[in-house]
Design a protein around this motif. Sequence first.
Motif, PDB file in Angstrom:
ATOM      1  N   ALA A  15       0.879  -1.178   0.000  1.00  0.00           N
ATOM      2  CA  ALA A  15       0.000   0.000   0.000  1.00  0.00           C
ATOM      3  C   ALA A  15       0.911   1.221   0.000  1.00  0.00           C
ATOM      4  O   ALA A  15       1.771   1.373   0.872  1.00  0.00           O
ATOM      5  CB  ALA A  15      -0.878  -0.009   1.243  1.00  0.00           C
ATOM      6  N   PHE A  16       0.742   2.075  -0.989  1.00  0.00           N
ATOM      7  CA  PHE A  16       1.645   3.218  -1.138  1.00  0.00           C
ATOM      8  C   PHE A  16       1.100   4.442  -0.421  1.00  0.00           C
ATOM      9  O   PHE A  16      -0.106   4.685  -0.436  1.00  0.00           O
ATOM     10  CB  PHE A  16       1.867   3.528  -2.613  1.00  0.00           C
ATOM     11  N   VAL A  17       2.008   5.216   0.162  1.00  0.00           N
ATOM     12  CA  VAL A  17       1.562   6.430   0.852  1.00  0.00           C
ATOM     13  C   VAL A  17       2.157   7.701   0.251  1.00  0.00           C
ATOM     14  O   VAL A  17       1.632   8.792   0.472  1.00  0.00           O
ATOM     15  CB  VAL A  17       1.883   6.377   2.366  1.00  0.00           C
ATOM     16  N   SER A  18       3.232   7.573  -0.518  1.00  0.00           N
ATOM     17  CA  SER A  18       3.781   8.780  -1.146  1.00  0.00           C
ATOM     18  C   SER A  18       4.619   8.386  -2.363  1.00  0.00           C
ATOM     19  O   SER A  18       4.907   7.205  -2.581  1.00  0.00           O
ATOM     20  CB  SER A  18       4.653   9.568  -0.158  1.00  0.00           C
ATOM     21  N   ALA A  22       9.856   8.831 -10.219  1.00  0.00           N
ATOM     22  CA  ALA A  22       9.373   7.498 -10.593  1.00  0.00           C
ATOM     23  C   ALA A  22       9.394   6.531  -9.413  1.00  0.00           C
ATOM     24  O   ALA A  22       9.235   5.323  -9.605  1.00  0.00           O
ATOM     25  CB  ALA A  22      10.218   6.948 -11.742  1.00  0.00           C
ATOM     26  N   SER A  23       9.591   7.048  -8.199  1.00  0.00           N
ATOM     27  CA  SER A  23       9.631   6.173  -7.026  1.00  0.00           C
ATOM     28  C   SER A  23       8.351   6.283  -6.213  1.00  0.00           C
ATOM     29  O   SER A  23       7.766   7.366  -6.105  1.00  0.00           O
ATOM     30  CB  SER A  23      10.804   6.550  -6.111  1.00  0.00           C
ATOM     31  N   LEU A  24       7.945   5.151  -5.641  1.00  0.00           N
ATOM     32  CA  LEU A  24       6.809   5.115  -4.717  1.00  0.00           C
ATOM     33  C   LEU A  24       7.312   4.613  -3.374  1.00  0.00           C
ATOM     34  O   LEU A  24       8.278   3.830  -3.318  1.00  0.00           O
ATOM     35  CB  LEU A  24       5.733   4.165  -5.255  1.00  0.00           C
ATOM     36  N   PHE A  25       6.658   5.040  -2.295  1.00  0.00           N
ATOM     37  CA  PHE A  25       7.065   4.619  -0.952  1.00  0.00           C
ATOM     38  C   PHE A  25       5.860   4.019  -0.248  1.00  0.00           C
ATOM     39  O   PHE A  25       4.767   4.584  -0.279  1.00  0.00           O
ATOM     40  CB  PHE A  25       7.621   5.814  -0.177  1.00  0.00           C
ATOM     41  N   ASP A  26       6.072   2.839   0.380  1.00  0.00           N
ATOM     42  CA  ASP A  26       4.952   2.151   1.022  1.00  0.00           C
ATOM     43  C   ASP A  26       4.870   2.511   2.502  1.00  0.00           C
ATOM     44  O   ASP A  26       5.653   3.336   3.003  1.00  0.00           O
ATOM     45  CB  ASP A  26       5.041   0.632   0.789  1.00  0.00           C
ATOM     46  N   THR A  27       3.923   1.873   3.195  1.00  0.00           N
ATOM     47  CA  THR A  27       3.677   2.199   4.603  1.00  0.00           C
ATOM     48  C   THR A  27       4.905   1.936   5.482  1.00  0.00           C
ATOM     49  O   THR A  27       5.028   2.488   6.574  1.00  0.00           O
ATOM     50  CB  THR A  27       2.500   1.364   5.137  1.00  0.00           C
ATOM     51  N   GLU A  28       5.807   1.047   5.007  1.00  0.00           N
ATOM     52  CA  GLU A  28       7.027   0.745   5.782  1.00  0.00           C
ATOM     53  C   GLU A  28       8.179   1.675   5.409  1.00  0.00           C
ATOM     54  O   GLU A  28       9.307   1.477   5.843  1.00  0.00           O
ATOM     55  CB  GLU A  28       7.503  -0.699   5.491  1.00  0.00           C
ATOM     56  N   GLY A  29       7.913   2.612   4.474  1.00  0.00           N
ATOM     57  CA  GLY A  29       8.977   3.509   4.023  1.00  0.00           C
ATOM     58  C   GLY A  29       9.854   2.903   2.942  1.00  0.00           C
ATOM     59  O   GLY A  29      10.895   3.478   2.573  1.00  0.00           O
ATOM     60  N   TRP A  32       9.914   1.747  -4.100  1.00  0.00           N
ATOM     61  CA  TRP A  32       9.618   0.911  -5.258  1.00  0.00           C
ATOM     62  C   TRP A  32       9.773   1.755  -6.512  1.00  0.00           C
ATOM     63  O   TRP A  32       9.414   2.928  -6.502  1.00  0.00           O
ATOM     64  CB  TRP A  32       8.170   0.404  -5.200  1.00  0.00           C
ATOM     65  N   VAL A  33      10.255   1.158  -7.583  1.00  0.00           N
ATOM     66  CA  VAL A  33      10.360   1.916  -8.837  1.00  0.00           C
ATOM     67  C   VAL A  33       9.139   1.602  -9.695  1.00  0.00           C
ATOM     68  O   VAL A  33       8.830   0.443  -9.981  1.00  0.00           O
ATOM     69  CB  VAL A  33      11.680   1.580  -9.584  1.00  0.00           C
ATOM     70  N   ASP A  34       8.466   2.671 -10.088  1.00  0.00           N
ATOM     71  CA  ASP A  34       7.209   2.566 -10.823  1.00  0.00           C
ATOM     72  C   ASP A  34       7.505   2.426 -12.324  1.00  0.00           C
ATOM     73  O   ASP A  34       7.990   3.362 -12.961  1.00  0.00           O
ATOM     74  CB  ASP A  34       6.408   3.855 -10.533  1.00  0.00           C
ATOM     75  N   LEU A  35       7.217   1.264 -12.880  1.00  0.00           N
ATOM     76  CA  LEU A  35       7.421   1.050 -14.319  1.00  0.00           C
ATOM     77  C   LEU A  35       6.078   0.994 -15.048  1.00  0.00           C
ATOM     78  O   LEU A  35       5.992   0.491 -16.169  1.00  0.00           O
ATOM     79  CB  LEU A  35       8.196  -0.262 -14.560  1.00  0.00           C
ATOM     80  N   LEU A  36       5.005   1.438 -14.378  1.00  0.00           N
ATOM     81  CA  LEU A  36       3.671   1.319 -14.977  1.00  0.00           C
ATOM     82  C   LEU A  36       2.880   2.642 -14.924  1.00  0.00           C
ATOM     83  O   LEU A  36       1.843   2.756 -15.559  1.00  0.00           O
ATOM     84  CB  LEU A  36       2.887   0.207 -14.254  1.00  0.00           C
ATOM     85  N   SER A  37       3.392   3.621 -14.174  1.00  0.00           N
ATOM     86  CA  SER A  37       2.714   4.932 -14.067  1.00  0.00           C
ATOM     87  C   SER A  37       1.269   4.792 -13.609  1.00  0.00           C
ATOM     88  O   SER A  37       0.361   5.411 -14.182  1.00  0.00           O
ATOM     89  CB  SER A  37       2.730   5.666 -15.415  1.00  0.00           C
TER      90      SER A  37
END
Length: 397
Positions: A15-18, A22-29, A32-37
């Motif tokens: 579950a992403f929070v920010s 091109a990077s996403l960060f999940d609830t654990e900090g 992840w690299v977003d290759l799908l936009s």
Amino acid sequence: MASALMPTYRPSGPAFVSGKGASLFDTEGREWVDLLSGLGVTVLGHSHPRWVAAVQTQAAHLVHTSNLYPQAPAEGVAEQLCRLTGMGSVFFSNSGTEAVECALKLARKAANQRSQTAPTHFLAIEGSFHGRSLGSLSVTSNSDYRSPFAPNLEAHFVERNSLKGLEQAFAQGPPAALIIEPVQGEGGLHALDDAFLRHARELCDQTGTVLISDEVQCGLGRSGPFVAYAKSGVLPDVVTLAKPLAGGLSVGATLACADLSKTLQPGDHGSTFGGGPLVMAAASVVLDELTEGGLLEELNPKAEHLTAGLDDMVRRHDAATERRGRHWMQGLVLPGQAVAAQQALAARGFLAGTAAGDVLRFLPPYVLSHAQLDRALTALDETLSDLLQPQALPSIP
Ligand SMILES: Cc1ncc(COP(=O)(O)O)c(C=O)c1O
């Protein structure tokens, strides 16, 4: 706890929070690299400073007044889109589906205006995906999607890139409209040949059929040129855009050529939210960044690198049988293994998608850096090696 959402999706994974770039960060900090936009949407990446500032400023001034009053931001974006595409007018809605629905209605009205015995059926291409409303679903070729909602509008499907199939379909009676995706997304990243598109244009011209180019996924530079049809030199009568247009806010746009620019008149069509000031402020930034901001130019070398990288995977890995798609909308055909590869890539921190069952799909944000692309290709290489020995596939942490 049971979800109160209708079970139309099966969400899984982090579950992403920010997000940033091109990077996403999940609830654990975790990064992840977003290759799908998202799904071909966030071309400026996440939290793009200029986009954020424009949305914040607009939100502080005015968010909604409806289309009953003049909409200066929408006028500006429409003018910009017409200049960039050669089209004559724009109707703004809230999604790709709505953009297609408007295109089908426009084509029907144009046909009805020409003749009292106008054709009512539509022609589409095998493998097409145009949306989930009853109209857009009717021209979507996957019968699993359509049949629960029968009866659909009458639509026939032509074999992809078959000139003969196209001729036969027109010989049986020209349709109200022919709808195509220059590069099919959901259908498995198949590109239509230039010769097929040119022949489609000729047949539409001979019969007065409206040619609709659905560029909800492949347009706005995703498959190369600003509008995908430009590659073939074919000018459609109607174009649909959506996903990336407002960088993550809901938007759809139906563009009509000069001859059809006034076909839809007051009372013919509408949208409460379409073209509102907030989403138009965001769209204006996206269009500026893509064009004057140079983002589309910067994409060229990265897209070439992605193409070369995927070609290399096909050469070196038996699991990969083909590279598909174009430019920054590409995929690898991995018969029977696309989902396993998607999960293994996710376990390495890279988020890709799938299409048509066997295709591992990449629709990265345009701001993905060269370094991120290299890391993604390395992760893909390792993933494909592991596919040969399934016990080596890592699981998502
Ligand atoms: C080519 C094409 N047309 C239409 C749609 C529907 O767009 P939306 O999901 O925004 O309604 C999609 C969605 O994937 C698409 O790829």
